[in-house]
Design a protein around this motif. Structure first.
Motif, PDB file in Angstrom:
ATOM      1  N   SER A 100     -11.884 -23.623 -31.905  1.00  0.00           N
ATOM      2  CA  SER A 100     -13.095 -24.036 -31.212  1.00  0.00           C
ATOM      3  C   SER A 100     -13.899 -22.883 -30.646  1.00  0.00           C
ATOM      4  O   SER A 100     -15.064 -23.041 -30.302  1.00  0.00           O
ATOM      5  N   THR A 101     -13.303 -21.691 -30.505  1.00  0.00           N
ATOM      6  CA  THR A 101     -14.034 -20.537 -29.980  1.00  0.00           C
ATOM      7  C   THR A 101     -13.799 -19.341 -30.879  1.00  0.00           C
ATOM      8  O   THR A 101     -12.948 -19.360 -31.766  1.00  0.00           O
ATOM      9  N   ASP A 171     -18.947 -24.681 -30.844  1.00  0.00           N
ATOM     10  CA  ASP A 171     -18.284 -25.942 -31.206  1.00  0.00           C
ATOM     11  C   ASP A 171     -19.050 -27.088 -30.549  1.00  0.00           C
ATOM     12  O   ASP A 171     -18.711 -27.556 -29.465  1.00  0.00           O
ATOM     13  N   PRO A 174     -16.667 -31.149 -30.412  1.00  0.00           N
ATOM     14  CA  PRO A 174     -15.216 -30.976 -30.223  1.00  0.00           C
ATOM     15  C   PRO A 174     -14.418 -32.229 -30.576  1.00  0.00           C
ATOM     16  O   PRO A 174     -13.250 -32.124 -30.929  1.00  0.00           O
ATOM     17  N   LEU A 177     -12.689 -32.130 -33.936  1.00  0.00           N
ATOM     18  CA  LEU A 177     -11.793 -31.034 -34.265  1.00  0.00           C
ATOM     19  C   LEU A 177     -10.447 -31.520 -34.788  1.00  0.00           C
ATOM     20  O   LEU A 177      -9.952 -31.038 -35.812  1.00  0.00           O
TER      21      LEU A 177
END
Length: 791
Positions: A100-101, A171, A174, A177
């Protein structure tokens, strides 16, 4: 001042395309009390591989990064977020979208205005992976997504001073994900080719693209932006289609083959131009784009070419469809400017045409001060008329130093003889001689010093064709030429019933209530069978002259030898004369033989030409293909004067083809609903030029006459089944079909000629290949057995 932030955001529109948005700052929105946050632009483009020699997928090596971008992951100068999501291999930084990062950021000090350049390749889907962002001073300059797996070049300007630069994952979804973790598809974001370099705005441009495409002058990106020398799309015509542009830029809207086809947009962006005075940015461009109008709903689907100035939302130039090379010009005011050339796919359905390249081509981008450097006068080359004869229309253009045209300029005209009006129409006076015509624009002049005015007896003047001069001199005369019952002859008609001449003789007189039929036959084997006229004999022709006064050349077209010339009274019905137009022959009425209705001449032709009868018949003027008529030869001379002195035969034939289409439009009055009308105009070459219109017969006669002046054997060819006529030329040891009628873009709604837009589907093609015929119709009757007969 309104504080506006323009940011380029890539956002998925479908599997293979992005949308470009303009984001307006919150301050601007509040100030204008707008309730929306985003204004959509209609520009569309995809990330693409700009390298034509790209290695296999996922394995492209990057260039060596500059010192600023070396060892980003281990450098103390960079702040790296979630380094486990980033890998560096083969000079490429790869981000894992399933984390996500991930990103890196640093401070930089820039002494001068500079450019940050990098290449990005995304294989992500926003609904699952979010987006990827590039930021300067924490302001998003670009946001990327898409699953094309192709490299896109990016360039951003950064002013002198202290700044932060950052690339990072965003992101935005989320919740997706966990679902995406279970998807086996490998996704990625890749970066390479980082550069930070000083940039000085361009003050001069003279770019021909003969060098590599990648340059500090511009950025090329999108689906497919490449340097190419690709040939034309008219393979039958081969090297007869002349394109002198050499290496050019190709901006494609479709790329790949049937198994891996991609649609998208490509662009070339000149990053900053700085000019101190009003300046013209000029460029050559050619469109080969799909365009289609749905007749059911009237909606047009088209790829387009657009040019944007200073990132404006509305283009300063829009074009579509197919065209020959054109000159585009944009006027720049003093200051700094950005220009983007954009090839735009059809935004709605992604249509394309397999017979087109679906691309825009660019060449010769130049900057020139918007002031007159020279004047161009047209027509150039020898232009001939005669005392009391037809006028010659001239035009003039003001040119900048790069050859681009400055429009809407007043022209002052003058001539050393005769008269010329304010619109450039030259009229011959009462004296013969060579005249100079001059055009002056804002004190700058140009002249054509080869305007020749002949005397009233110009038809007896020598005629030069393909370097050979025919004098028409009458000698060795004997016997007395006789008038007929209704035809009276006068000088300069030869006074003899038997004589020798060089190429032609002049027939002048008056026909009282009858037409004149001049039957010309070269004596030879099978000319007469059983003391009867042989209709299948090749070296004979009929020349039809309307009632009333007449004066014309009679060409002995089949080489040296003895000719039988019969001048007969005839009954021909003609179409209506109206609005200054002369009607064509409509029908012929048989007559009973009456003594005294015919006279006979025996003429020996002595030119010294070593050509066969066939070659002479295909190269010399005829009554329908009057290559000796000033209207025709003036056009030929004007076309040749625009070509280089070493122009090839193919180049000449192509230029003549363009000229016929440029000056003519199809005459639907003469040929309405597929049938000849009683308003059918004369269709010989000279009258087609005079009227600026014709049917297929006229187009073909004119082209054959012009090709003969270029030294190319040519003839008219007609088909009863097709109810159609065209020209044929002997090019590179083969007879080739040339049909300007079917390549002319004009239709029934058009009353003026339209320049040829690059149509060569019927230019120098195989006449025995019926696949080119419209609607699949072929001519089973003619079998293309051409003769040198009437035309």
């Amino acid at each position: 001042m309104v504080n506006m932030l323009i940011s380029y955001i890539l956002f998925p529109f479908d599997e293979n395309m992005f949308k470009l948005y303009t984001v307006i700052s919150e301050e601007f929105m509040m100030k204008h009390k707008l309730s929306f946050a985003i204004i959509f632009l209609s520009l569309l483009f995809t990330a693409c591989n700009f390298s034509s020699n790209a290695p296999e997928k996922y394995e492209e090596p990057g260039n060596e990064p500059g010192e600023l971008f070396k060892d980003i992951l281990s450098s103390d100068e960079w702040t790296v977020t979630n380094p486990t999501a980033i890998t560096y291999e083969n000079k490429i930084y790869t981000f894992d979208p399933k984390q996500s990062t991930g990103g890196f950021k640093r401070n930089i000090i820039v002494s001068n205005a500079s450019l940050i350049k990098f290449a990005i390749n995304t294989f992500i889907y926003e609904n699952y992976d979010g987006t990827f962002q590039f930021l300067i001073d924490d302001i998003v300059k670009a946001e990327y997504t898409g699953m094309n797996d192709s490299w896109q070049n990016e360039v951003f300007e950064i002013e002198a001073g202290d700044h932060t630069i950052e690339w990072k994952r965003n992101d935005s979804n989320p919740d997706w994900l966990a679902r995406w973790h279970n998807n086996p598809v490998t996704t990625f974001i890749k970066l390479k080719n980082f550069e930070l370099k000083d940039f000085q705005p361009l003050t001069t441009i003279n770019q021909t693209f003969e060098s590599e495409l990648d340059s500090d002058l511009w950025i090329c990106s999108g689906l497919s932006a490449t340097i190419t020398e690709e040939g034309n799309r008219w393979p039958q015509s081969g090297d007869a289609i002349v394109d002198t542009h050499g290496k050019i830029v190709k901006l494609a809207t479709i790329d790949g083959d049937d198994t891996n086809r991609k649609w998208g947009n490509s662009y070339l962006k000149i990053f900053k131009i700085s000019v101190q005075e009003e300046t013209a940015l000029s460029f050559d461009y050619k469109c080969d784009l799909f365009k289609y109008t749905d007749k059911d709903n009237g909606k047009e689907y088209a790829q387009t070419f657009k040019v944007f100035l200073n990132d404006a939302t509305e283009p300063v130039l829009v074009d579509k469809g197919t065209s020959n090379w054109k000159k585009g010009t944009i006027i720049l005011s003093p200051g700094n400017h950005t220009v983007t050339f954009f090839a735009n796919r059809d935004p709605e359905k992604g249509y394309w045409n397999p017979y087109l390249t679906n691309s825009v081509y660019l060449d010769n981008i130049t900057l020139a001060a918007n002031r007159i450097a020279s004047v161009d006068i047209y027509p150039k080359g020898l232009q001939e008329t005669y005392v009391g004869g037809f006028p010659i229309q001239f035009s003039a253009k003001a040119l900048r130093s790069d050859g681009s045209v400055i429009s809407d300029k007043s022209v002052s005209w003058s001539a050393s003889g005769g008269s010329i009006d304010n619109n450039g129409k030259f009229s011959p006076g009462s004296s013969e001689g060579t005249i100079s015509v001059t055009a002056t624009i804002d004190g700058v002049s140009a002249s054509n010093q080869n305007v020749k005015v002949h005397g009233t007896n110009y038809l007896t003047d020598p005629v030069t064709i393909n370097g050979h001069t025919f004098t028409g001199e009458i000698k060795d005369g004997s016997g007395e030429r006789q008038n007929t019952n209704k035809i009276t002859f006068e000088d300069p008609t030869p006074a003899y019933s038997s004589f020798t001449t060089d190429g032609f003789f002049v027939l002048k007189g008056y026909a009282d209530d009858c037409s004149v039929n001049v039957f010309v036959r070269k004596q030879g084997e099978n000319a007469i069978i059983n003391n009867q006229y042989n209709p299948d004999y090749h070296y004979q022709t009929n020349i039809i002259i309307p009632p009333g006064s007449f004066e014309t050349r009679i060409w002995l077209r089949y080489g040296d030898g003895i000719y039988d010339v019969y001048i007969q009274e005839s009954k021909f019905t003609y179409c209506e004369n109206y609005d200054g137009y002369e009607g064509a022959i409509y029908s012929h009425e048989a007559q009973d033989w009456v003594p005294g209705m015919q006279t006979y001449l025996s003429v020996t032709n002595s030119t010294g030409l070593s050509l066969s009868a066939d070659d002479c018949g295909y190269l010399l003027p005829s009554s329908y293909c009057q290559s000796d008529d000033f209207l025709v030869s003036n056009g030929f001379n004007a076309v040749m004067a625009e070509l280089p002195k070493n122009a090839s035969t193919g180049q000449k034939l192509q230029a003549l083809y363009d000229w016929v289409i440029d000056i003519c439009h199809y005459d639907y009055v003469s040929f309405n609903n597929g049938e000849s009308t009683n308003k059918r105009k004369k269709q010989d070459a000279a009258h087609v030029v005079k009227y600026g219109m014709g049917v297929c017969e006229g187009y073909a006669n004119l082209y054959a006459a012009l090709a003969r002046l270029a030294g190319v054997k040519s003839t008219f060819q007609g088909s009863t089944n097709l109810r159609h006529g065209w020209a044929e030329c002997y090019y590179k040891d083969q007879w080739k079909m040339v049909d300007p009628t079917w390549d002319d873009p004009s239709d029934e709604s058009v009353t003026e000629s339209i320049p040829n837009s690059g149509n060569y589907d019927y230019f120098l093609i195989d006449p025995n290949d019926v696949s080119h015929m419209k609607d699949g119709v072929s001519d089973k009757e003619t079998d293309y057995s051409r003769t040198v007969g009437i035309k």
